[in-house]
Scaffold this active site. Structure first.
Site, PDB file in Angstrom:
ATOM      1  N   CYS A   2       0.833  -1.198   0.000  1.00  0.00           N
ATOM      2  CA  CYS A   2       0.000   0.000   0.000  1.00  0.00           C
ATOM      3  C   CYS A   2       0.868   1.248   0.000  1.00  0.00           C
ATOM      4  CB  CYS A   2      -0.948   0.093   1.199  1.00  0.00           C
ATOM      5  SG  CYS A   2      -2.059  -1.279   1.362  1.00  0.00           S
ATOM      6  N   ARG A  27       4.269  -0.301  -4.547  1.00  0.00           N
ATOM      7  CA  ARG A  27       3.897  -0.701  -3.187  1.00  0.00           C
ATOM      8  C   ARG A  27       2.583  -1.492  -3.156  1.00  0.00           C
ATOM      9  NH1 ARG A  27       6.703   1.678   0.960  1.00  0.00           N
ATOM     10  NH2 ARG A  27       5.013   1.036   2.321  1.00  0.00           N
ATOM     11  N   TRP A  74      -2.485  -2.886  -1.624  1.00  0.00           N
ATOM     12  CA  TRP A  74      -2.090  -4.297  -1.649  1.00  0.00           C
ATOM     13  C   TRP A  74      -2.935  -4.943  -0.565  1.00  0.00           C
ATOM     14  CZ3 TRP A  74       0.062  -7.831   1.793  1.00  0.00           C
ATOM     15  CH2 TRP A  74       0.648  -8.976   1.224  1.00  0.00           C
ATOM     16  N   ASN A 100      -1.994   2.096   5.620  1.00  0.00           N
ATOM     17  CA  ASN A 100      -1.065   1.025   5.258  1.00  0.00           C
ATOM     18  C   ASN A 100      -0.782   0.257   6.542  1.00  0.00           C
ATOM     19  OD1 ASN A 100       0.997  -0.556   4.200  1.00  0.00           O
ATOM     20  ND2 ASN A 100       2.537   1.051   4.375  1.00  0.00           N
ATOM     21  N   GLY A 101      -0.882  -1.081   6.498  1.00  0.00           N
ATOM     22  CA  GLY A 101      -0.607  -1.872   7.706  1.00  0.00           C
ATOM     23  C   GLY A 101      -1.818  -2.697   8.104  1.00  0.00           C
ATOM     24  N   GLU A 457      18.931 -17.350  -5.196  1.00  0.00           N
ATOM     25  CA  GLU A 457      18.478 -16.062  -5.723  1.00  0.00           C
ATOM     26  C   GLU A 457      17.916 -16.225  -7.139  1.00  0.00           C
ATOM     27  OE1 GLU A 457      17.801 -13.372  -4.454  1.00  0.00           O
ATOM     28  OE2 GLU A 457      17.863 -11.880  -6.052  1.00  0.00           O
ATOM     29  N   LYS A 461      14.019 -15.332  -8.237  1.00  0.00           N
ATOM     30  CA  LYS A 461      13.650 -14.396  -9.319  1.00  0.00           C
ATOM     31  C   LYS A 461      12.649 -15.040 -10.277  1.00  0.00           C
ATOM     32  CE  LYS A 461      15.081 -11.887  -7.513  1.00  0.00           C
ATOM     33  NZ  LYS A 461      15.460 -10.810  -6.639  1.00  0.00           N
ATOM     34  N   GLU A 464       9.271 -15.427  -8.711  1.00  0.00           N
ATOM     35  CA  GLU A 464       8.652 -14.138  -8.416  1.00  0.00           C
ATOM     36  C   GLU A 464       7.999 -13.494  -9.636  1.00  0.00           C
ATOM     37  OE1 GLU A 464      11.608 -11.731  -6.472  1.00  0.00           O
ATOM     38  OE2 GLU A 464      10.113 -10.408  -5.617  1.00  0.00           O
ATOM     39  N   HIS A 480      20.280 -36.259  -1.578  1.00  0.00           N
ATOM     40  CA  HIS A 480      19.622 -36.580  -0.308  1.00  0.00           C
ATOM     41  C   HIS A 480      18.103 -36.420  -0.404  1.00  0.00           C
ATOM     42  CE1 HIS A 480      23.480 -37.009   1.625  1.00  0.00           C
ATOM     43  NE2 HIS A 480      23.856 -35.855   1.100  1.00  0.00           N
ATOM     44  N   LYS A 578       6.723  -4.129  -3.385  1.00  0.00           N
ATOM     45  CA  LYS A 578       8.149  -3.858  -3.198  1.00  0.00           C
ATOM     46  C   LYS A 578       8.561  -3.853  -1.729  1.00  0.00           C
ATOM     47  CE  LYS A 578      12.192  -2.539  -4.769  1.00  0.00           C
ATOM     48  NZ  LYS A 578      12.952  -3.640  -5.389  1.00  0.00           N
TER      49      LYS A 578
HETATM   50  C1  AGP Z   1      13.209  -9.733  -3.919  1.00  0.00           C
HETATM   51  O1  AGP Z   1      13.153  -9.859  -5.306  1.00  0.00           O
HETATM   52  C2  AGP Z   1      11.918  -9.666  -3.259  1.00  0.00           C
HETATM   53  N1  AGP Z   1      11.088  -8.640  -3.778  1.00  0.00           N
HETATM   54  C3  AGP Z   1      11.918  -9.802  -1.749  1.00  0.00           C
HETATM   55  O2  AGP Z   1      12.354 -11.087  -1.449  1.00  0.00           O
HETATM   56  C4  AGP Z   1      12.739  -8.782  -0.936  1.00  0.00           C
HETATM   57  O3  AGP Z   1      14.096  -9.018  -1.123  1.00  0.00           O
HETATM   58  C5  AGP Z   1      12.364  -8.919   0.553  1.00  0.00           C
HETATM   59  O4  AGP Z   1      11.019  -8.596   0.711  1.00  0.00           O
HETATM   60  C6  AGP Z   1      13.218  -8.057   1.448  1.00  0.00           C
HETATM   61  O5  AGP Z   1      13.124  -6.701   1.117  1.00  0.00           O
HETATM   62  P1  AGP Z   1      14.138  -5.668   1.713  1.00  0.00           P
HETATM   63  O6  AGP Z   1      15.484  -5.967   1.161  1.00  0.00           O
HETATM   64  O7  AGP Z   1      13.618  -4.335   1.272  1.00  0.00           O
HETATM   65  O8  AGP Z   1      14.130  -5.819   3.205  1.00  0.00           O
END
Ligand code: AGP
Length: 583
Positions: A2, A27, A74, A100-101, A457, A461, A464, A480, A578
């Site tokens: 949000c 956001r 969001w 927001n929250g 990582e 990606k 995501e 394993h 984000k």
């Molecule tokens: C990464 O591509 C993600 N959007 C997510 O995992 C992100 O890294 C995580 O939410 C942590 O965010 P920050 O680094 O702003 O704390």
């Protein structure tokens, strides 16, 4: 999670708020809306969808008034719907609020208000705030006192902006969800974070948890626990242009390409004070979520190898439950945004146990940076795409420098910027591979040692933004259990820098996969390892220490092009936002 915007000043509020909301859309983007105050009345326009869709339907710019609030959502409580979109109003329609929250105790307050005759129009937790403020106003409290009394009843975290008909001010409240105030000439803005306002100002004050702020066209007043407090103004160095797409189709690809500059810049960051803190610490805990957690894992390997020091790395949301707190602990909190609530709560827990906190973040003035004993900024510039790309490599660059500095060593950077550019030139190759794999639904990523977090990582990606199932394993773990899933045609992406002491073992793991029909995509600077691949991604030779910085980049391209192949928007992946400011 949000985005909130507020404006009060000499210009028409709605077009300004709309522009700021567009800059805030990372956001949250399931619904949006604006409320303005004019002529003693509040007007609200809102709807479901991305901001452009809501604007096309309701013409958000066409609203009178010089004060207003806006929101891009969001969803947490209540599905994306017009009724649940913010701003939310009270029974009188003379009060509008954006939030927001999460208000954890909203259900009990809602019951109480319903008993008193308040009519609820949405399923949101936010609506109790609107009716509770209304109730206190009815009881004779002034606007800001009513907001203050209402938020005092809430458990959970929130950022609120409240607009009331007939008042020349906005009231803001913060607890856990960030709110910044931006100062223009005879106009004042509020937003969830700095980039939303960069078009209008670079002068900011940052609200602290528990603060109430009142803004009007002339400035801002802050209160904490009912008493006036001062909040320092800061000039931020980011500019609006840094947060533009320029000629790129998406922020994600722009930010991947920007690594040509951001990685060398991060390798120039001064880590001297941070290295002293690490050396002096009896024990080290590293905290982060998602991508930032992966950067922490790279650091763990490097610190052990370079400096012979142990550290524990925690997923921040598990820290309170799993960490043993002892005196002399240094917490290294890694967060691009510096606002992630899981990381903030973990830091709060660490503080209660008297740990020192070193923040590694990208955002000057972020909540994490303000509460830390020491800061290292990764200097990546604003990152707008929801997926962390350049900020991951900048985190890793800074943490690599830190690990080596603890050992009294420097990073050998000669010629490294050229290598980054060489890897960025693999974009076309990764696009072709993404095309070849456009119908594949399961991927495995493997690597050993420093390359294991890189594999994690890469898988994150792909999940995501391409919505593809991807698993990441330390290569030795495959046998394993997960090896049972490797079947004919399953792509196994192998991160295999030749400098790794373990690459001969990796060769064994590759053969195990091939024997079960796995199709190897090899990323390596060794022809022997590349020869194992159905798809070969030739990398420049690099020291193992710096290999995560290079080997991450082709995986970012793979995710980006896989996303486009499947017809999705890489900048706005479904269900994500984000900055994650709810637990
Ligand atoms: C990464 O591509 C993600 N959007 C997510 O995992 C992100 O890294 C995580 O939410 C942590 O965010 P920050 O680094 O702003 O704390």
């Amino acid at each position: 999670m949000c985005g909130i915007v507020g404006y009060i000043g000499h210009r028409k509020a709605a077009p300004l708020i709309l522009g700021c909301l567009r800059a805030h859309e990372y956001r949250g983007y399931d619904s949006a809306g604006i409320a303005t105050a004019h002529d003693g009345k509040i007007t609200v326009k809102k709807g479901v969808g991305k901001i452009a869709e809501v604007d096309a339907k309701y013409d958000l710019e066409d609203m009178e008034g010089h004060a207003g609030i806006g929101h891009t959502r969001w969803a947490t409580h209540g599905a994306p719907s017009r009724a649940n979109a913010h701003p939310i109003t009270d029974c009188t329609g003379r009060l509008a609020i954006v939030h927001n929250g999460v208000i954890e105790n909203y259900a009990e307050i809602k019951k109480e208000l319903a008993r008193r005759g308040h009519k609820f129009k949405s399923e949101t937790d936010t609506e109790v705030a609107a009716h509770l403020i209304e109730e206190y106003l009815k009881n004779g409290l002034e606007f800001e006192a009513a907001v203050g009394k209402a938020v005092a009843r809430f458990r959970g975290n929130y950022g609120f902006a409240v607009l009331k008909a007939g008042e020349d001010k906005l009231v803001l409240a913060r607890n856990g969800s960030p709110l910044v105030i931006g100062f223009g000439r005879n106009e004042v803005f509020a937003a969830s974070d700095v980039p939303a306002l960069l078009r209008h100002t670079r002068e900011f004050a940052f609200m602290e948890d528990g603060d109430l702020a009142v803004i009007d066209a002339k400035g801002a007043r802050f209160m904490h626990d009912g008493r006036p407090v001062r909040r320092r103004r800061m000039h931020v160095s980011w500019t609006a242009d840094m947060a533009q797409k320029d000629c790129y189709p998406h922020f994600t690809i722009k930010e991947i390409e920007e690594q040509a500059a951001s990685i060398p810049a991060a390798l120039r960051v001064d880590v001297g004070r941070a290295a002293k803190l690490v050396r002096a610490a009896k024990r080290i805990h590293v905290l982060g979520c998602g991508t930032s957690y992966h950067a922490g894992l790279v650091f763990k390997h490097l610190l052990a190898r370079a400096a012979g020091r142990e550290c524990e790395v925690f997923v921040a949301s598990e820290y309170g439950e799993s960490a043993v707190m002892k005196p002399g602990t240094l917490v290294i909190a890694v967060s691009q945004s510096g606002e992630t609530i899981d990381t903030m709560m973990a830091v709060r827990h660490a503080r209660l146990h008297r740990a020192k906190v070193l923040a590694i973040t990208n955002v000057v003035g972020s909540s994490l940076s303000r509460g830390a004993d020491a800061n290292v900024y990764i200097n990546a510039g604003p990152e707008v795409g929801v997926v962390a790309t350049k900020t991951f490599t900048s985190q890793v660059a800074v943490l690599t420098k830190l690990a080596l500095a603890v050992a009294g060593r420097k990073v050998a950077v000669n010629g490294f910027a050229k290598k980054v550019k060489d890897v960025l030139a693999l974009s076309g190759k990764m696009k072709e591979i993404a095309h070849a794999l456009r119908n594949t639904d399961d991927f495995f990523f493997i690597g050993r040692s420093l390359s294991a977090p890189v594999a994690m990582e890469g898988a994150l990606k792909l999940k995501e933004i391409a919505y593809v199932h991807a698993e990441a394993y330390s290569a030795g773990e495959l046998k394993h259990g997960p090896l049972s899933l490797i079947a004919e045609g399953i792509p196994v992406i192998v991160i295999a820098p030749a400098a790794g002491e373990t690459h001969h073992k990796l060769l064994g793991n590759i053969r195990e996969c091939k024997a079960r029909g796995g199709k190897i995509m090899a990323l390596s600077d060794s022809s022997r390892l590349l020869d194992e691949g159905k798809w070969k991604v030739p990398m420049p030779p690099v020291s193992e220490e710096l290999s995560p910085l290079l080997y991450t980049i082709p995986l970012q391209f793979l995710a980006y092009y896989s996303c486009l192949e499947r017809g999705f928007d890489p900048d706005k992946p479904r269900n994500l936002a984000k900055s994650v400011t709810v637990e």
